[in-house]
Design a protein around this motif. Structure first.
Motif, PDB file in Angstrom:
ATOM      1  N   ARG A   3       0.832  -1.197   0.000  1.00 28.94           N
ATOM      2  CA  ARG A   3       0.000   0.000   0.000  1.00 28.94           C
ATOM      3  C   ARG A   3       0.865   1.245   0.000  1.00 28.94           C
ATOM      4  O   ARG A   3       1.793   1.381   0.784  1.00 28.94           O
ATOM      5  CB  ARG A   3      -0.900  -0.008   1.235  1.00 28.94           C
ATOM      6  N   GLU A   4       0.551   2.180  -0.902  1.00 28.44           N
ATOM      7  CA  GLU A   4       1.305   3.436  -0.957  1.00 28.44           C
ATOM      8  C   GLU A   4       0.941   4.287   0.240  1.00 28.44           C
ATOM      9  O   GLU A   4      -0.231   4.395   0.604  1.00 28.44           O
ATOM     10  CB  GLU A   4       0.961   4.183  -2.242  1.00 28.44           C
ATOM     11  N   ILE A   5       1.932   4.875   0.906  1.00 28.26           N
ATOM     12  CA  ILE A   5       1.676   5.747   2.039  1.00 28.26           C
ATOM     13  C   ILE A   5       2.312   7.111   1.798  1.00 28.26           C
ATOM     14  O   ILE A   5       3.088   7.306   0.861  1.00 28.26           O
ATOM     15  CB  ILE A   5       2.188   5.130   3.354  1.00 28.26           C
ATOM     16  N   ASN A   6       1.964   8.053   2.668  1.00 26.78           N
ATOM     17  CA  ASN A   6       2.494   9.416   2.609  1.00 26.78           C
ATOM     18  C   ASN A   6       2.154  10.118   1.291  1.00 26.78           C
ATOM     19  O   ASN A   6       3.012  10.578   0.555  1.00 26.78           O
ATOM     20  CB  ASN A   6       4.008   9.440   2.839  1.00 26.78           C
ATOM     21  N   LYS A   7       0.820  10.208   1.019  1.00 26.11           N
ATOM     22  CA  LYS A   7       0.362  10.867  -0.197  1.00 26.11           C
ATOM     23  C   LYS A   7       0.182  12.368  -0.008  1.00 26.11           C
ATOM     24  O   LYS A   7       0.212  13.123  -0.970  1.00 26.11           O
ATOM     25  CB  LYS A   7      -0.976  10.276  -0.632  1.00 26.11           C
ATOM     26  N   LEU A   8      -0.046  12.794   1.223  1.00 28.27           N
ATOM     27  CA  LEU A   8      -0.350  14.193   1.483  1.00 28.27           C
ATOM     28  C   LEU A   8       0.908  15.034   1.662  1.00 28.27           C
ATOM     29  O   LEU A   8       1.990  14.518   1.942  1.00 28.27           O
ATOM     30  CB  LEU A   8      -1.226  14.319   2.729  1.00 28.27           C
ATOM     31  N   THR A   9       0.737  16.342   1.506  1.00 26.32           N
ATOM     32  CA  THR A   9       1.804  17.305   1.793  1.00 26.32           C
ATOM     33  C   THR A   9       1.266  18.337   2.775  1.00 26.32           C
ATOM     34  O   THR A   9       0.046  18.470   2.954  1.00 26.32           O
ATOM     35  CB  THR A   9       2.262  18.021   0.513  1.00 26.32           C
ATOM     36  N   ASP A  10       2.179  19.072   3.409  1.00 25.02           N
ATOM     37  CA  ASP A  10       1.754  20.102   4.358  1.00 25.02           C
ATOM     38  C   ASP A  10       0.840  21.128   3.694  1.00 25.02           C
ATOM     39  O   ASP A  10      -0.159  21.568   4.278  1.00 25.02           O
ATOM     40  CB  ASP A  10       2.973  20.804   4.955  1.00 25.02           C
ATOM     41  N   SER A  11       1.155  21.530   2.465  1.00 27.35           N
ATOM     42  CA  SER A  11       0.348  22.543   1.780  1.00 27.35           C
ATOM     43  C   SER A  11      -1.037  22.008   1.447  1.00 27.35           C
ATOM     44  O   SER A  11      -2.037  22.739   1.519  1.00 27.35           O
ATOM     45  CB  SER A  11       1.055  23.019   0.506  1.00 27.35           C
ATOM     46  N   MET A  12      -1.130  20.728   1.089  1.00 26.00           N
ATOM     47  CA  MET A  12      -2.441  20.123   0.807  1.00 26.00           C
ATOM     48  C   MET A  12      -3.315  20.104   2.059  1.00 26.00           C
ATOM     49  O   MET A  12      -4.500  20.413   2.005  1.00 26.00           O
ATOM     50  CB  MET A  12      -2.253  18.697   0.274  1.00 26.00           C
ATOM     51  N   VAL A  13      -2.710  19.745   3.183  1.00 24.52           N
ATOM     52  CA  VAL A  13      -3.461  19.674   4.438  1.00 24.52           C
ATOM     53  C   VAL A  13      -3.917  21.067   4.859  1.00 24.52           C
ATOM     54  O   VAL A  13      -5.053  21.270   5.287  1.00 24.52           O
ATOM     55  CB  VAL A  13      -2.601  19.028   5.546  1.00 24.52           C
ATOM     56  N   ARG A  14      -3.014  22.033   4.713  1.00 22.10           N
ATOM     57  CA  ARG A  14      -3.325  23.406   5.123  1.00 22.10           C
ATOM     58  C   ARG A  14      -4.452  23.993   4.267  1.00 22.10           C
ATOM     59  O   ARG A  14      -5.317  24.711   4.774  1.00 22.10           O
ATOM     60  CB  ARG A  14      -2.067  24.268   5.022  1.00 22.10           C
TER      61      ARG A  14
END
Length: 419
Positions: A3-14
């Protein structure tokens, strides 16, 4: 395939926002999901244990960053590899090792406060946060919520009691209980320690707001108000406070759109009346009709020439804003009436006491005071009921105040016209 993990970035979350009133979910992988609601962003770790799908809360963003959430997820996955349920494990001695910073009492309380946006009035949320910051956080704020036991909560509440803040102690027990129940619902705690403290706090002493109820003393106050020199809006509010005996907030936030000077009626919308936000949204807090006596209209007409083109009737020295909540009390202090003798809210007790002595039926007085009734349907109807009697009462009350102000007879007279 792994399973691929760590798809998000700080800017996406913000930058992530909810879709209107609907929840939105962003998956980071490995079971970590950011749940975006209109009022909050919460980290979830979703997993299966014992054949059941479960959810493990890792706290709210931005208090818990993307990095922190991933560390919490990884720690939970390690527990699963050891055949341990993360939710169950958090309730044990090792719970503090799983994103401990996101599970302190303060962190959970702040998450709960965010969810109250739209449920409680903003002023109530501000008061609650200020009380938590002053009385609770210094003692419980940094503790994991899972480690807080009833004796410690009681000890903190007793400290509030020793300051004579009995109502605050009771209210804080309620808030701590609400926060702990919220934590339980999110799997961040297993019990509510405040629930075990019901009945252990001292009763809140009955407190009546300071009010003048003797006719001769009221006459002196009315003369002092008449002689008071201040800005026109303050003078008018002072003159109307004893005559209309509204709650201070209902008086000072009056807008001209509510007042019909020609018809002699002031209608305060239910949204401005005392009551919970939930009740107001459900339409259970009705409008209050205030028949305006001749004297009130005479006070309002010249004020309309000054502030009538702007919303607020009693505008402060700052255009576009109503008088502050302290204005009436500050004026009373400047006239020599301390807080033990008279406060702005006390005009309601003054009117209630003397109107009863004048022989007005209690139900008519209570209707005009807009006291809440247990039967909400009856309350919604009654705030507009028996207007002929209420109109007569308000005019007779204003006439009586004029008599007192002039130093005339101070013996309350009985009602007329068969009411």
């Amino acid at each position: 395939m792994a399973r691929e993990i760590n798809k998000l970035t700080d800017s996406m979350v913000r930058a992530a926002k909810s879709e209107g009133q609907k929840r939105r979910k962003l998956a980071d992988g490995g079971g970590l999901t950011l749940v975006i609601k209109p009022e909050s962003k919460v980290w979830w770790f979703r997993y299966r244990f014992g054949g059941k799908e479960k959810t493990y809360s890792l706290g709210s963003y931005p208090e818990v960053s993307l990095k922190d959430a991933r560390e919490g997820r990884d720690a939970a996955r390690k527990l699963l590899a050891q055949q341990k349920d993360p939710v169950t494990h958090r309730r044990s001695e090792g719970a503090k090792n799983l994103s401990a910073a996101s599970n302190t009492f303060k962190a959970v309380a702040e998450d709960w406060l965010k969810l109250q946006k739209g449920q409680l009035q903003d002023s109530t949320i501000d008061v609650t946060r200020n009380r938590l910051t002053k009385w609770i956080y210094p003692h419980l704020g940094s503790m994991p919520i899972t480690e807080i036991e009833p004796p410690l909560v009681l000890q903190v509440l007793r400290k509030i009691e020793t300051k004579g803040k009995h109502e605050t102690a009771h209210r804080m027990r309620q808030r701590i209980s609400q926060i702990c129940r919220f934590a339980i619902s999110e799997g961040r705690a297993s019990r509510d320690p405040a629930a075990d403290l019901r009945g252990l706090l001292k009763a809140v002493p009955a407190q009546n707001r300071a009010a003048i109820t003797k006719p001769d003393e009221l006459g002196g106050l009315l003369r002092a108000i008449e002689a008071y020199s201040g800005q026109p809006a303050t003078c008018a509010a002072l003159q109307l406070a004893p005559m209309l005996f509204l709650r201070p907030g209902e008086l000072r936030k009056a807008v001209w759109a509510e007042i019909d000077l020609k018809g002699g009626m002031w209608i305060i919308p239910g949204g401005r009346m005392k009551g919970t936000l939930k009740a107001k949204r459900a339409g259970l807090v009705s409008d209050l009709k205030i028949p305006l006596p001749r004297q009130a209209i005479e006070i309002l007409k010249p004020l309309n020439q000054l502030t009538g083109k702007r919303p607020y009737v009693f505008e402060s020295i700052k255009p576009g804003r109503p008088l502050s909540e302290n204005t009436i009390n500050t004026a009373l202090r400047s006239m020599g009436y301390d807080s033990e003798t008279m406060v702005g809210h006390g005009f309601r007790a003054t009117a209630s006491t003397l109107l009863h002595e004048m022989g007005w039926p209690p139900e008519i007085i209570e209707l005009q005071l807009s006291h809440q009734q247990r039967n909400q349907v009856a309350a919604a109807y009654n705030r507009s009921a028996r207007m002929d009697e209420r109109t007569a009462m308000m005019q007779q009350w204003a006439d009586y105040l004029d008599t007192l102000k002039k130093g005339g007879s101070v013996v309350p007279f009985k009602t007329s016209k068969g009411f």
